[in-house]
Design an enzyme around this catalytic site. Sequence first.
Site, PDB file in Angstrom:
ATOM      1  NE  ARG A   8      -3.386   2.431   2.538  1.00 55.81           N
ATOM      2  CZ  ARG A   8      -3.324   3.236   3.607  1.00 55.81           C
ATOM      3  NH1 ARG A   8      -2.636   2.888   4.211  1.00 55.81           N
ATOM      4  NH2 ARG A   8      -3.956   4.516   3.534  1.00 55.81           N
ATOM      5  CG  HIS A  34      -1.131   9.470   3.518  1.00 50.52           C
ATOM      6  ND1 HIS A  34      -0.989   7.894   3.684  1.00 50.52           N
ATOM      7  CD2 HIS A  34      -0.323   9.085   4.487  1.00 50.52           C
ATOM      8  CE1 HIS A  34      -0.655   7.472   4.627  1.00 50.52           C
ATOM      9  NE2 HIS A  34      -0.334   8.310   5.719  1.00 50.52           N
ATOM     10  CD  GLU A  63      -4.187   7.566   9.330  1.00 52.10           C
ATOM     11  OE1 GLU A  63      -4.228   8.730   9.405  1.00 52.10           O
ATOM     12  OE2 GLU A  63      -4.332   6.811   9.664  1.00 52.10           O
ATOM     13  CG  ASN A  99      -5.186   3.548   8.723  1.00 49.12           C
ATOM     14  OD1 ASN A  99      -5.270   2.569   7.894  1.00 49.12           O
ATOM     15  ND2 ASN A  99      -4.990   5.002   7.841  1.00 49.12           N
ATOM     16  CE1 TYR A 109      -0.025   3.123  13.720  1.00 52.77           C
ATOM     17  CE2 TYR A 109      -2.524   4.272  12.943  1.00 52.77           C
ATOM     18  CZ  TYR A 109      -0.156   3.713  12.255  1.00 52.77           C
ATOM     19  OH  TYR A 109      -0.389   3.783  11.432  1.00 52.77           O
ATOM     20  CD  GLU A 146      -1.959   4.228   7.631  1.00 48.83           C
ATOM     21  OE1 GLU A 146      -1.756   4.810   9.067  1.00 48.83           O
ATOM     22  OE2 GLU A 146      -1.739   4.522   7.256  1.00 48.83           O
TER      23      GLU A 146
HETATM   24  O1  IFM Z   1       2.734   7.282  10.125  1.00 48.03           O
HETATM   25  C1  IFM Z   1       0.911   8.232  10.285  1.00 48.03           C
HETATM   26  C2  IFM Z   1       0.284   7.353   8.475  1.00 48.03           C
HETATM   27  O2  IFM Z   1       1.298   8.677   8.075  1.00 48.03           O
HETATM   28  C3  IFM Z   1      -1.208   7.494   9.164  1.00 48.03           C
HETATM   29  N1  IFM Z   1      -1.054   7.167   9.914  1.00 48.03           N
HETATM   30  C4  IFM Z   1      -0.343   6.804  11.072  1.00 48.03           C
HETATM   31  C5  IFM Z   1       0.344   6.900  11.451  1.00 48.03           C
HETATM   32  C6  IFM Z   1       1.425   6.785  12.523  1.00 48.03           C
HETATM   33  O3  IFM Z   1       0.875   7.684  12.963  1.00 48.03           O
END
Ligand code: IFM
Length: 462
Positions: free
Chosen positions: A95, A139, A184, A310, A312, A365
């Site tokens: 990606r 992006h 995002e 995405n 985290y 992500e």
């Molecule tokens: O690095 C970023 C990415 O560009 C977009 N999503 C979160 C990642 C980590 O912060």
Amino acid sequence: MSSTNAPAPAASAKPLPTASAQDFPTDFVWGVATSAFQIEGAHDADGKGPSIWDTFCRQPGTIADGSNGDVACEHYARWESDLDLIRDLGVDAYRFSVSWPRVRPTGDGEWNEAGLAFYERLVDGLLARGMKPYLTLNHWDLPQALQDLGGWGHRATVDRFVEYAIGIAKRLGHKVASVATHNEPWVVAQLGHETGIFAPGLKDRRLAAQVSHHLLLSHGLAVTAMRALNLPASLGIVLNMAPMYPATDSDADRARARLEDGKLRRWYMDPLFKGRYPQDVLDFLGDDAPHVEPGDMAKIQVPIDFLGINYYSRGMVSADDSFDPKQSGLELTDMGWEVYPQGLTDLLVSVHRDYPDARRLYVTENGGAFPDPVGADGRVHDADRTRYLDTHIAAVGEAIRQGVPMAGYMVWSLMDNFEWASGYEKRFGIVHVDYVTQRRTPKDSALAYRDFVLARRATRQG
Ligand code: IFM
């Protein structure tokens, strides 16, 4: 494999132990992800125009280490050996994003053939190595010339984006596996236009809300325009999400968690899948709610082939903002984000429950920043990141067991890169990058991911 920056010899590594026990569909796509500004460098090469991030980085105090994307990982020059590196990880997919100002320097007018040719070589190189290209259009690196005309706050930028989408789709849409319109959009609107900690660095809540509407509208119109081209690529969008948990059972904390979920997730998901903005967030915005023209919502709510998520960390919400992740007892990444794999299962299950029309979900992500250095043995023993990936892949497996239609998982990131306002201080890569020599060294997490993916493939073929 290239000579000077070849990855370290493929030492054996334990495959991800927990995740390997999970049951993924045979056509499940395993990948790694990057974005243009974060890795390419070559900020003014071969006719590329400046992006808002080129400009933002030059404003004092915006980037923690004072750095910029001028050189980054030199991927623009090293793309071939980088593709070899990705192939050697054994993944199905890569990606990446296209830099809009590299292919159309001012976002309007002339296209830059050198930029288009770069992405065509990249896509052809992926295909030649047996990997599926997953392309993202936006992006975050908007051409600066469009920002000078009002950027995403200006409705004409929507039309420029649709032209950009059509141009890329015509050139690459018959070769790539998928095209995501935006990555995002919350980040662009919120961090770029309300808190101002990301490019273009504006602090205006009303503008941020309008930007979010224009991003969504441009998504819908671009999908419709690309759909009309009858290309094989699947079309979708990528959103950042976190499940929001109330810090206590109090009504106030629960109400605040609901609102935060609305601002982050429902604000984007409701228009995409229900054709309306959530009323509680509209109420919260009051006079700052976006101007929406008749017909806009129907244009946003066009069918898409996939939704990228995405993930985290989780969001823990208290009405008085007193929750401190440092006191949660959970492991924290180098970004200060809690490591909470259960949140990924909870998130995927709830997205499927609340938006059953999102029929094909990817984790586009997932990963962690950890400060693991290169050891005396020349390797990076990133047990923390290896564990993070293992437990989060297992969390995806659990969501699948609960009936969520997952189609793929992509690690963020292939390699250490420019982490926006954190500069090069935070390392998300499963491949270490020495920014002086540009040497790439697969970390233990890369080797574990490779072995896991290869083991899955053996099961698939067996
Ligand atoms: O690095 C970023 C990415 O560009 C977009 N999503 C979160 C990642 C980590 O912060």
